[in-house]
Design a protein around this motif. Structure first.
Motif, PDB file in Angstrom:
ATOM      1  N   LEU A 132      18.304   0.264   8.733  1.00 31.03           N
ATOM      2  CA  LEU A 132      19.217  -0.289   9.726  1.00 31.03           C
ATOM      3  C   LEU A 132      18.900  -1.737  10.063  1.00 31.03           C
ATOM      4  N   GLY A 133      17.635  -2.065  10.192  1.00 35.51           N
ATOM      5  CA  GLY A 133      17.262  -3.428  10.548  1.00 35.51           C
ATOM      6  C   GLY A 133      17.201  -4.374   9.378  1.00 35.51           C
ATOM      7  N   GLY A 134      16.971  -3.838   8.173  1.00 35.75           N
ATOM      8  CA  GLY A 134      16.893  -4.686   6.984  1.00 35.75           C
ATOM      9  C   GLY A 134      15.635  -5.524   6.910  1.00 35.75           C
ATOM     10  N   ARG A 135      14.658  -5.246   7.727  1.00 34.88           N
ATOM     11  CA  ARG A 135      13.422  -6.039   7.755  1.00 34.88           C
ATOM     12  C   ARG A 135      12.369  -5.398   6.860  1.00 34.88           C
ATOM     13  N   THR A 136      11.653  -6.236   6.106  1.00 31.57           N
ATOM     14  CA  THR A 136      10.620  -5.764   5.178  1.00 31.57           C
ATOM     15  C   THR A 136       9.245  -6.144   5.699  1.00 31.57           C
ATOM     16  N   ILE A 137       8.278  -5.227   5.526  1.00 34.57           N
ATOM     17  CA  ILE A 137       6.909  -5.467   5.979  1.00 34.57           C
ATOM     18  C   ILE A 137       5.944  -4.885   4.955  1.00 34.57           C
ATOM     19  N   GLU A 138       4.825  -5.572   4.765  1.00 34.22           N
ATOM     20  CA  GLU A 138       3.733  -5.039   3.946  1.00 34.22           C
ATOM     21  C   GLU A 138       2.837  -4.197   4.851  1.00 34.22           C
ATOM     22  N   LEU A 139       2.491  -3.001   4.387  1.00 31.87           N
ATOM     23  CA  LEU A 139       1.684  -2.081   5.178  1.00 31.87           C
ATOM     24  C   LEU A 139       0.246  -2.032   4.671  1.00 31.87           C
ATOM     25  N   PRO A 140      -0.697  -1.684   5.551  1.00 30.37           N
ATOM     26  CA  PRO A 140      -2.095  -1.593   5.119  1.00 30.37           C
ATOM     27  C   PRO A 140      -2.278  -0.589   3.980  1.00 30.37           C
ATOM     28  N   GLY A 141      -3.349  -0.774   3.234  1.00 33.10           N
ATOM     29  CA  GLY A 141      -3.573   0.056   2.049  1.00 33.10           C
ATOM     30  C   GLY A 141      -4.391   1.301   2.287  1.00 33.10           C
ATOM     31  N   ASP A 142      -4.703   1.626   3.553  1.00 30.22           N
ATOM     32  CA  ASP A 142      -5.567   2.773   3.834  1.00 30.22           C
ATOM     33  C   ASP A 142      -4.936   3.720   4.846  1.00 30.22           C
ATOM     34  N   PRO A 143      -3.728   4.229   4.580  1.00 30.70           N
ATOM     35  CA  PRO A 143      -3.086   5.102   5.561  1.00 30.70           C
ATOM     36  C   PRO A 143      -3.771   6.466   5.654  1.00 30.70           C
ATOM     37  N   LEU A 144      -3.636   7.076   6.827  1.00 33.23           N
ATOM     38  CA  LEU A 144      -4.071   8.451   7.037  1.00 33.23           C
ATOM     39  C   LEU A 144      -2.927   9.399   6.692  1.00 33.23           C
ATOM     40  N   ARG A 145      -3.267  10.619   6.340  1.00 35.60           N
ATOM     41  CA  ARG A 145      -2.246  11.657   6.204  1.00 35.60           C
ATOM     42  C   ARG A 145      -1.649  11.928   7.586  1.00 35.60           C
ATOM     43  N   TYR A 146      -0.343  12.267   7.647  1.00 35.33           N
ATOM     44  CA  TYR A 146       0.290  12.560   8.926  1.00 35.33           C
ATOM     45  C   TYR A 146       1.488  13.480   8.738  1.00 35.33           C
TER      46      TYR A 146
ATOM     47  N   VAL B 107       7.635  17.553   7.357  1.00 35.31           N
ATOM     48  CA  VAL B 107       6.929  17.125   6.150  1.00 35.31           C
ATOM     49  C   VAL B 107       5.494  16.754   6.508  1.00 35.31           C
ATOM     50  N   VAL B 108       4.649  16.761   5.492  1.00 34.48           N
ATOM     51  CA  VAL B 108       3.311  16.185   5.570  1.00 34.48           C
ATOM     52  C   VAL B 108       3.282  15.013   4.600  1.00 34.48           C
ATOM     53  N   VAL B 109       3.027  13.821   5.127  1.00 33.14           N
ATOM     54  CA  VAL B 109       3.005  12.617   4.301  1.00 33.14           C
ATOM     55  C   VAL B 109       1.556  12.319   3.927  1.00 33.14           C
ATOM     56  N   ARG B 110       1.227  12.475   2.659  1.00 34.19           N
ATOM     57  CA  ARG B 110      -0.130  12.205   2.176  1.00 34.19           C
ATOM     58  C   ARG B 110      -0.305  10.699   1.942  1.00 34.19           C
ATOM     59  N   PRO B 111      -1.534  10.211   1.945  1.00 33.17           N
ATOM     60  CA  PRO B 111      -1.756   8.773   1.767  1.00 33.17           C
ATOM     61  C   PRO B 111      -1.075   8.200   0.530  1.00 33.17           C
ATOM     62  N   GLU B 112      -1.083   8.960  -0.582  1.00 30.65           N
ATOM     63  CA  GLU B 112      -0.470   8.427  -1.805  1.00 30.65           C
ATOM     64  C   GLU B 112       1.046   8.373  -1.719  1.00 30.65           C
ATOM     65  N   ASP B 113       1.650   9.073  -0.739  1.00 33.01           N
ATOM     66  CA  ASP B 113       3.102   9.058  -0.578  1.00 33.01           C
ATOM     67  C   ASP B 113       3.580   8.022   0.431  1.00 33.01           C
ATOM     68  N   GLN B 114       2.666   7.446   1.189  1.00 28.63           N
ATOM     69  CA  GLN B 114       3.032   6.438   2.184  1.00 28.63           C
ATOM     70  C   GLN B 114       3.383   5.127   1.487  1.00 28.63           C
ATOM     71  N   PRO B 115       4.527   4.517   1.812  1.00 26.17           N
ATOM     72  CA  PRO B 115       4.894   3.246   1.156  1.00 26.17           C
ATOM     73  C   PRO B 115       3.917   2.129   1.497  1.00 26.17           C
ATOM     74  N   ARG B 116       3.742   1.218   0.565  1.00 22.33           N
ATOM     75  CA  ARG B 116       2.924   0.026   0.826  1.00 22.33           C
ATOM     76  C   ARG B 116       3.789  -1.166   1.191  1.00 22.33           C
ATOM     77  N   THR B 117       5.044  -1.155   0.773  1.00 25.82           N
ATOM     78  CA  THR B 117       6.041  -2.119   1.219  1.00 25.82           C
ATOM     79  C   THR B 117       7.188  -1.331   1.823  1.00 25.82           C
ATOM     80  N   TYR B 118       7.560  -1.658   3.047  1.00 23.67           N
ATOM     81  CA  TYR B 118       8.549  -0.871   3.776  1.00 23.67           C
ATOM     82  C   TYR B 118       9.707  -1.759   4.197  1.00 23.67           C
ATOM     83  N   THR B 119      10.938  -1.270   3.995  1.00 16.68           N
ATOM     84  CA  THR B 119      12.135  -1.969   4.434  1.00 16.68           C
ATOM     85  C   THR B 119      12.958  -1.048   5.316  1.00 16.68           C
ATOM     86  N   SER B 120      13.275  -1.496   6.501  1.00 20.40           N
ATOM     87  CA  SER B 120      14.099  -0.734   7.423  1.00 20.40           C
ATOM     88  C   SER B 120      15.536  -0.673   6.912  1.00 20.40           C
TER      89      SER B 120
END
Length: 494
Positions: A52-66, A37-50
């Protein structure tokens, strides 16, 4: 998750590109279909929850495409596998590695218990790190900060690469980590075992030219008496062996891990040691095989693919050979195993413009029977043939077609391997020619903004060429396997 990693410094590769290569292998008794896949900036989550781990983190608002190679079935999370971002920085994730009770007692892994979240792991790392880094060193620093704050539930090794350097990070317990820059003229072999065999604390605490680590690593070593280095009088206390301090030397390692490193080094540095004499440091069960070595010739993409497809050819340990006893042929875990999910070779070519210098070479399923498809990563979408994988087995998917070929060919290895080798040579030549042509097209583009669409078209064209060759191989292997079925019979048999 069992895997094998091979890293090639830029002065050890044929075209001056640092190469990061890793197989993702599923656990015994399971297969995890993969897609690109190609993940575009608008498709990258801003809040992420694992998952398996169940841990939630807020992610930066300026991701690069990858790019990434996630699980096609997302029930256990993303498992991004490997990718390259828009800044031409590559990341692999991850090589599951070993530890010992002294380390895990000093800094326990973070487990999910009673509704409390655990740490992050292989499922999460590409998503949490790759979109936010602009150099290999930044990748080490970002992942190191996440490990210190949130911890991990497993031991892992992760590679980061840019046009100049490869950095290799290993987790040490639940929150600690070490990282080394790969020597530019060396390659590194990594089975599922903690690998770094020498580390300079003074460099990590000072300029960090070749070593980085958790800021409190020296205190961690001292408090828990983890450094097992025997030193001569006057020898520096700054340099220690992490493999002794943090790793393992078990019978499992001698059957599952060290033979893979031994065979890779035997192949890439054949005259460096007497590899078949059983000498310390050069035997399949050696605990002190070098972490890195100089190759005896500059290494290519084909060399990397071949060594990660290997099954101890030329030795008594080859399961497909008539040499050796039954016990010898089943003694060691092959590198090229049945449960490969994917291989990614990440290539950042420093002599080309940033608009088209990054390539991600992809193979699926059991590597002795499959081929690589090159994909330029400065694109908005992945080719359909690489991206189309789901729970339904289909020849529209490179993953499923590759797995069918491997399963059909394996019982008839000697009859089908000539067909497969010719297919591999044809498709790799097609890939090489396609990359060369696309480089020329990109160089003639009016502006850098025109390049992504040109590269996307080139990606699709080569994927479809390989698709035609793969379908033809499937037909040949299917005929060969069908013709040799147990219930075959003809009038002439009597």
């Amino acid at each position: 998750m069992p895997c094998t990693t091979l890293l090639v410094g830029r002065r050890a590769s044929a075209d001056g590109s640092p190469l990061v290569a890793r197989t993702e292998d599923s656990s015994a008794g399971s297969f995890d279909p993969k897609r690109v896949v190609v993940v575009r900036p608008e498709d990258q989550p801003r809040t992420y929850t694992s998952v398996l781990g169940g841990r939630t983190i807020e992610l930066p608002g300026d991701p690069l495409r990858y790019t990434a190679i996630p699980n096609a079935l997302p029930d256990e999370g993303i498992w991004g596998c490997a990718g390259i971002n828009a800044a031409n920085v590559a990341m692999s994730a991850t090589e599951t590695i070993t530890s010992n009770p002294r380390v895990l007692g000093a800094d326990p892994l973070v487990e999910r218990r009673g509704g409390q979240p655990g740490g992050f792991g292989e499922e999460d790392f590409v998503t949490l790190v790759l979109p936010y880094i602009r150099s290999a060193r930044e990748g080490v620093e970002r992942l190191g900060a996440l490990l210190a704050e949130h911890g991990t539930y497993e031991m892992n090794g992760i590679a980061f690469s840019d046009a100049e350097d490869i950095w290799w990070l290993e987790t040490v317990g639940g929150h600690h980590w070490i990282a080394r820059r790969v020597p530019e003229d060396h390659y590194v072999t990594m089975p599922n075992q903690l690998g770094i065999d020498s580390f300079d604390l003074a460099d990590a605490e000072g300029p960090g030219r070749d070593h980085l680590a958790s800021p409190d690593l020296r205190d961690f070593l001292r408090e828990h008496r983890l450094d097992l280095t025997l030193r001569e009088d006057g020898q520096s206390a700054d340099v220690f062996n992490p493999r002794e301090a943090f790793g393992s030397h078990t019978e499992h390692d001698h059957l599952y891990n060290t033979p893979r490193a031994w065979y890779m080094q035997r192949t890439l540095s054949p005259h460096a040691e007497d590899w078949d004499a059983g000498a310390p440091g050069a035997s399949p069960d050696s605990d002190d095989l070098a972490w890195s070595r100089r190759p005896e010739h500059l290494l290519t993409i084909e060399d990397v693919k071949d060594v990660l497809s290997s099954h101890y050819q030329g030795t008594v340990f080859d399961p497909y050979s008539a040499r050796g006893t039954d016990a010898e042929r089943r003694a060691f875990r092959p590198i090229g195993i049945n449960r490969h999910n994917a291989l990614a070779i990440l290539q950042i070519r420093p002599d080309l413009p940033e608009s088209h210098r990054a390539l991600q070479w992809v193979a699926f399923a059991s590597l002795p029977f499959t081929t690589l498809i090159p994909m330029f990563t400065n694109v908005e979408t992945a080719p359909t043939y690489l991206a189309t994988t789901d729970a339904s087995v289909s020849t529209d998917s490179f993953y499923w077609t590759s797995r069918m070929i491997a399963a059909l060919a394996d019982p008839h290895f000697h009859e089908t391997i000539p067909l497969i080798e010719r297919y591999q040579q044809r498709t790799m030549a097609l890939g090489r020619a396609a990359v060369h042509a696309a480089d020329g097209t990109a160089a003639e583009a009016g502006t850098s903004a025109d390049v992504p669409s040109l590269l996307a078209a080139a990606n699709t064209e080569i994927a479809e060429q390989v698709r035609a060759e793969t379908d033809a191989l499937l037909a040949q292997v299917l005929f060969t396997a069908s013709d040799r079925m147990t219930n075959r019979f003809s009038r002439s048999d009597g």
